[in-house]
Write a protein that holds these residues in place. Sequence first.
Motif, short mmCIF file in Angstrom:
data_model
loop_
_atom_site.label_atom_id
_atom_site.label_comp_id
_atom_site.label_asym_id
_atom_site.label_seq_id
_atom_site.Cartn_x
_atom_site.Cartn_y
_atom_site.Cartn_z
N TYR A 1 -11.21 8.42 -20.84
CA TYR A 1 -10.01 8.79 -21.44
C TYR A 1 -9.04 9.33 -20.40
CZ TYR A 1 -12.67 8.53 -25.49
OH TYR A 1 -13.67 7.97 -26.65
N ARG A 2 -9.47 10.15 -19.39
CA ARG A 2 -8.88 10.73 -18.21
C ARG A 2 -8.18 9.39 -17.57
NH1 ARG A 2 -12.31 13.78 -16.11
NH2 ARG A 2 -13.15 12.47 -14.54
N THR A 3 -8.95 8.52 -17.00
CA THR A 3 -8.37 7.32 -16.45
C THR A 3 -7.11 6.50 -17.18
OG1 THR A 3 -10.60 7.14 -15.44
CG2 THR A 3 -9.00 5.34 -15.17
N ILE A 4 -7.32 6.26 -18.42
CA ILE A 4 -6.43 5.65 -19.44
C ILE A 4 -5.09 6.54 -19.37
CG2 ILE A 4 -6.00 4.70 -21.80
CD1 ILE A 4 -8.19 3.19 -20.19
N VAL A 5 -5.12 7.73 -19.54
CA VAL A 5 -4.18 8.71 -19.53
C VAL A 5 -3.25 8.58 -18.26
CG1 VAL A 5 -3.21 10.98 -19.67
CG2 VAL A 5 -4.95 10.10 -21.63
N ILE A 6 -3.96 8.80 -17.13
CA ILE A 6 -3.35 8.64 -15.72
C ILE A 6 -2.79 7.33 -15.70
CG2 ILE A 6 -3.91 8.70 -13.17
CD1 ILE A 6 -6.00 10.69 -13.93
N LEU A 7 -3.53 6.13 -16.01
CA LEU A 7 -2.84 4.79 -15.69
C LEU A 7 -1.67 4.66 -16.66
CD1 LEU A 7 -5.96 2.83 -15.24
CD2 LEU A 7 -4.24 3.18 -13.49
N ILE B 1 0.92 -1.25 -0.15
CA ILE B 1 0.12 0.03 -0.20
C ILE B 1 0.89 1.14 -0.04
CG2 ILE B 1 -1.75 1.47 1.44
CD1 ILE B 1 -3.12 -0.96 -0.09
N ARG B 2 1.84 1.20 0.78
CA ARG B 2 2.93 2.42 0.86
C ARG B 2 3.48 2.56 -0.68
NH1 ARG B 2 3.66 0.79 6.16
NH2 ARG B 2 5.28 -0.55 5.61
N GLU B 3 3.82 1.49 -1.09
CA GLU B 3 4.42 1.53 -2.49
C GLU B 3 3.36 2.41 -3.42
OE1 GLU B 3 6.07 -2.10 -3.42
OE2 GLU B 3 7.65 -2.03 -1.99
N CYS B 4 2.18 1.80 -3.46
CA CYS B 4 1.19 2.29 -4.45
C CYS B 4 0.29 3.47 -4.17
CB CYS B 4 0.17 1.11 -4.58
SG CYS B 4 0.98 -0.22 -5.15
N GLU B 5 0.60 3.97 -2.74
CA GLU B 5 -0.54 4.97 -2.32
C GLU B 5 -0.52 6.39 -3.33
OE1 GLU B 5 0.19 6.34 1.61
OE2 GLU B 5 2.42 6.54 1.26
N LYS B 6 0.72 6.81 -3.73
CA LYS B 6 0.61 7.99 -4.51
C LYS B 6 -0.32 7.69 -5.82
CE LYS B 6 4.69 10.82 -3.51
NZ LYS B 6 5.98 11.34 -4.09
N GLY B 7 -0.07 6.50 -6.41
CA GLY B 7 -0.68 6.25 -7.57
C GLY B 7 -2.16 6.02 -7.55
N MET B 8 -2.60 5.31 -6.37
CA MET B 8 -3.77 4.86 -5.96
C MET B 8 -4.65 6.47 -5.88
SD MET B 8 -3.27 2.12 -3.15
CE MET B 8 -4.94 2.20 -2.42
N TYR B 9 -3.98 7.32 -5.15
CA TYR B 9 -4.60 8.84 -4.96
C TYR B 9 -4.63 9.42 -6.41
CZ TYR B 9 -5.70 13.32 -3.38
OH TYR B 9 -6.24 14.44 -3.25
N ALA B 10 -3.74 9.32 -7.08
CA ALA B 10 -3.68 9.99 -8.21
C ALA B 10 -4.93 9.42 -9.38
CB ALA B 10 -2.34 10.01 -9.21
N LEU B 11 -5.11 8.11 -9.43
CA LEU B 11 -6.18 7.53 -10.32
C LEU B 11 -7.33 8.03 -9.58
CD1 LEU B 11 -7.06 5.78 -12.11
CD2 LEU B 11 -6.91 3.68 -10.47
N ALA B 12 -7.65 7.96 -8.32
CA ALA B 12 -8.70 8.35 -7.60
C ALA B 12 -9.20 10.00 -7.71
CB ALA B 12 -8.87 8.14 -6.13
N PHE B 13 -8.15 10.45 -7.80
CA PHE B 13 -8.40 12.19 -7.87
C PHE B 13 -8.51 12.54 -9.34
CE2 PHE B 13 -6.97 16.30 -9.17
CZ PHE B 13 -7.87 17.06 -7.95
N GLY B 14 -8.07 11.56 -10.32
CA GLY B 14 -8.00 11.78 -11.51
C GLY B 14 -9.53 11.52 -12.06
#
Length: 164
Positions: A114-120, A12-25
């Motif tokens: 599209y936003r989700t795809i670009v973020i991922l 979770i610590r390794e993924c938290e920035k990406g998780m937040y970025a995806l949710a916010f995106g």
Amino acid sequence: MTDEREYFCECIRECEKGMYALAFGILKNEEDAADIMQESIIKAYCNLDALRDKKKFRPWIMSIVHNTAIEFIKKKKPMVDIESQWDLSEEDPCVDAETKLTVWEAVQKLKLPYRTIVILFYYENCSVRQIANITSASEPAVRQQLLRARKMLAKLLDKEDFTA
């Protein structure tokens, strides 16, 4: 059990920035993104035994975040659009902060999916196959969405007199 809990917390610590970025995106709201992230962590922990291959934790948790955010949107139709700046702490020496922010703002103007795809793809470095798994779409559909998203971004960035 302790080892499994430690493994989970480390992942979770390794993924938290990406998780937040995806949710916010997806949600474009800081508080909602934080709530979705917490809800996703709880869902993941309760279903950790469903993860057969520990090496696939990142795509698995991102899929949970994606699905939880989409469920949230379906339940709560009117969304509050709160503008926020992208975390630019990881500086790329080739791209300045202003350029990153301009691109991020353009990404935020894209519609779902599209936003989700670009973020991922660009921000989380997920492969087309991983994105297909996360979003429950086919790989050709993801490729097509990426192509369309790139064209949309090019138009948005051109309108803003952005030159790379």
